[in-house]
Design a protein around this motif. Structure first.
Motif, short mmCIF file in Angstrom:
data_model
loop_
_atom_site.label_atom_id
_atom_site.label_comp_id
_atom_site.label_asym_id
_atom_site.label_seq_id
_atom_site.Cartn_x
_atom_site.Cartn_y
_atom_site.Cartn_z
N ASP A 29 0.85 -1.19 0.00
CA ASP A 29 0.00 0.00 0.00
C ASP A 29 0.88 1.24 0.00
N ALA A 30 0.23 2.38 -0.21
CA ALA A 30 0.97 3.64 -0.27
C ALA A 30 1.59 4.01 1.07
N ARG A 31 1.01 3.50 2.13
CA ARG A 31 1.51 3.85 3.47
C ARG A 31 2.95 3.38 3.66
N GLY A 32 3.23 2.15 3.21
CA GLY A 32 4.58 1.62 3.34
C GLY A 32 5.57 2.40 2.49
N LEU A 33 5.16 2.80 1.29
CA LEU A 33 6.03 3.58 0.42
C LEU A 33 6.32 4.95 1.01
N LYS A 34 5.33 5.58 1.61
CA LYS A 34 5.53 6.89 2.22
C LYS A 34 6.52 6.82 3.38
N ALA A 35 6.43 5.75 4.16
CA ALA A 35 7.38 5.58 5.27
C ALA A 35 8.78 5.33 4.73
N ASN B 215 4.62 13.80 0.36
CA ASN B 215 3.84 12.67 0.87
C ASN B 215 2.59 12.44 0.02
N ARG B 216 1.94 13.53 -0.37
CA ARG B 216 0.74 13.44 -1.20
C ARG B 216 1.09 12.93 -2.60
N MET B 217 2.15 13.47 -3.17
CA MET B 217 2.52 13.12 -4.54
C MET B 217 2.98 11.67 -4.65
N ILE B 218 3.73 11.20 -3.68
CA ILE B 218 4.24 9.83 -3.79
C ILE B 218 3.12 8.83 -3.54
N GLY B 219 2.11 9.23 -2.77
CA GLY B 219 0.93 8.39 -2.63
C GLY B 219 0.17 8.27 -3.94
N CYS B 220 0.08 9.40 -4.65
CA CYS B 220 -0.55 9.38 -5.98
C CYS B 220 0.26 8.52 -6.95
N LEU B 221 1.58 8.57 -6.83
CA LEU B 221 2.43 7.78 -7.72
C LEU B 221 2.21 6.28 -7.49
N HIS B 222 2.08 5.89 -6.23
CA HIS B 222 1.82 4.47 -5.93
C HIS B 222 0.50 4.03 -6.57
N HIS B 223 -0.51 4.88 -6.47
CA HIS B 223 -1.81 4.55 -7.07
C HIS B 223 -1.70 4.44 -8.59
N PRO C 171 5.30 11.12 8.70
CA PRO C 171 5.92 11.37 10.01
C PRO C 171 5.91 10.11 10.87
N VAL C 172 6.66 10.15 11.95
CA VAL C 172 6.70 9.04 12.89
C VAL C 172 6.25 9.55 14.25
N THR C 173 5.45 8.74 14.96
CA THR C 173 4.91 9.12 16.26
C THR C 173 5.67 8.43 17.38
N ARG C 174 6.08 9.20 18.36
CA ARG C 174 6.75 8.66 19.55
C ARG C 174 5.87 8.97 20.75
N ALA C 175 5.33 7.92 21.36
CA ALA C 175 4.42 8.09 22.49
C ALA C 175 4.87 7.21 23.65
N SER C 176 4.87 7.77 24.83
CA SER C 176 5.21 7.02 26.04
C SER C 176 4.52 7.68 27.22
N GLY C 177 3.62 6.95 27.87
CA GLY C 177 2.89 7.53 28.99
C GLY C 177 2.02 8.67 28.52
N LYS C 178 2.23 9.85 29.12
CA LYS C 178 1.45 11.02 28.77
C LYS C 178 2.08 11.85 27.65
N SER C 179 3.29 11.51 27.25
CA SER C 179 3.96 12.29 26.21
C SER C 179 3.67 11.70 24.84
N ARG C 180 3.53 12.55 23.88
CA ARG C 180 3.27 12.12 22.50
C ARG C 180 3.81 13.19 21.56
#
Length: 416
Positions: free
Chosen positions: A308-314, A382-390, A320-329
């Motif tokens: 899927d496009a999600r893997g290609l975008k990563a 991010n938007r353009m490379i998702g379109c390219l995958h499609h 972006p990448v999310t870092r969450a631990s406890g109350k911090s995000r």
């Protein structure tokens, strides 16, 4: 295909490779050290065949690189090859020993055990076509040549500032600066302020023609003639001559880098245009033949590589990448990514701003929402490379109204 019960790890080196073959319990079945030759490859295939390797059920293999003759030959025989990051191998090694002992055989065992326990967490090398692999070689080499050219140009400019800033002022009116053929020809003919000041109008006219100048030669001759005679600070005569010789040495490095970049650009363009995906990739605003070849080089043409496009975008570093631990995000820009694809993505998004109404509108919306320039540009990528995958998955070219439906009737901003 049944689940494999035998696994192979290869610890590669420049002149030999250590092999470890284990079963599904982790027991060692065979070990060997092979040379980096055809005979060594035959020995490896013999070891694998003795433990059940066949075309219908090939033994999966793990190695710490995706390049080299060994990997290329194994892929050509249809083997399932996994390229494992060396940092991941180091972490896996700590699961089996805390004393930090290390050996080639232990590394081969660790690689085999990675496939035995966590094969699903790793990807085998994509089955790209021969043409796609050729495009990757040429496009990456051209990108390296451009980086080498930039580095050589920066070294030359830094050196010229120490004794000949007037030359930089004279050629700096051109967008390419010292990379321009005229700038290189002038420096080769007169590498010191004294020599440049002695250039006559006839000599300057001849040099400009030699560099390929065809229009407004007389005006350019007069401009350079005046610029090289502007009073400036000077080094001592002998020091100035020595620095001029050093400039010629740096100029030869720059010339070689420029020739390499141009030749490889032509070769990568030819290979890219011969690929079936070229029409789709080149249909995107902001992508030309050279940048399109770089995109194809990093994506390949194995459509099963990214489900899927999600893997290609990563993979491209656009998501972006999310870092969450406890109350911090925190939501942060992705650092672990394909650096080559991310580099061409920045150029792609920047060029798309002036070639696509929808891309410009998308960028402006992100800026109005509070994003800084880099973040808004990365979001556009991010938007353009998702379109390219499609488009690649469905074998269709880029359509502005489908990609940016809300901006279909907007006009590009006019140049100031």
């Amino acid at each position: 295909m049944d689940q494999p019960t035998v696994f192979c790890g290869i610890d590669w080196a420049s002149d030999h490779h250590d092999i470890a073959v284990i079963d599904d319990t982790g027991a060692l079945l065979a070990r060997a050290r092979i040379d980096d030759t055809a005979a060594g490859l035959a020995q490896l295939l013999q070891v694998l065949a003795e433990h059940g390797d066949c075309a219908e059920q090939p033994i999966p293999m793990a190695i710490e690189t995706s390049r080299g003759l060994l990997v290329a030959c194994l892929r050509a025989t249809g083997r399932r090859v996994y390229a494992i990051n060396p940092m991941a191998v180091a972490r896996y090694r700590e699961r089996h020993t805390l004393t930090r002992k290390k050996s080639d055989h232990l590394d081969a065992m660790t690689l085999a055990n990675i496939l035995r326990t966590d094969a699903a967490a790793h990807r085998e090398l994509p089955a790209d076509t021969e043409l796609a692999q050729a495009v990757a070689v040429l496009a990456r080499a051209q990108q390296d040549a451009v980086w080498d050219r930039t580095q050589a140009g920066n070294k030359l400019c830094s050196h010229l500032r120490e004794y000949f800033p007037g030359y930089l002022a004279a050629v700096g009116v051109r967008r390419e600066g010292v990379f321009h053929p005229i700038a290189r020809v002038l420096l080769a003919a007169a590498p010191t302020p004294e020599q440049a000041a002695k250039l006559t109008r006839a000599q300057l006219r001849s040099l400009l023609k030699q560099a390929g100048r065809k229009n407004t030669i007389d005006a350019e001759v007069q401009r350079l003639h005046n610029a090289f005679r502007v009073p400036q600070m000077r080094q001592l005569p002998l020091v100035e001559q020595a620095m001029g010789r050093q400039s010629l040495a740096l100029l030869r490095q720059l010339e070689a880098a420029c020739v390499s970049a141009d030749d490889l650009a032509e070769a990568s363009t030819q290979a890219f245009e011969a690929h079936p995906d070229a029409e789709i990739i080149a249909s995107f605003p902001g992508l030309g033949a050279v940048s399109g070849a770089r995109v194809l080089a990093e994506l390949g043409d194995d459509r099963s590589r990214f489900t899927d496009a999600r893997g290609l975008k990563a993979y491209a570093g656009a998501a972006p990448v999310t870092r969450a631990s406890g109350k911090s995000r925190a939501v942060l820009a992705r650092r672990v990514k394909n650096q080559r694809l991310a580099a061409v993505g920045y150029v792609w998004a920047f060029a798309a701003l002036t070639h696509s109404t929808g891309a410009r509108a998308h960028y402006d919306r992100r800026r109005q929402a509070g994003d800084r320039h880099t973040a808004a540009q990365r979001n556009l990528f991010n938007r353009m490379i998702g379109c390219l995958h499609h488009c690649l998955s469905n074998r269709i070219t880029f359509n502005e109204t489908v990609a940016f439906p809300n901006a279909a009737n907007q006009q590009l901003p006019s140049a100031a």
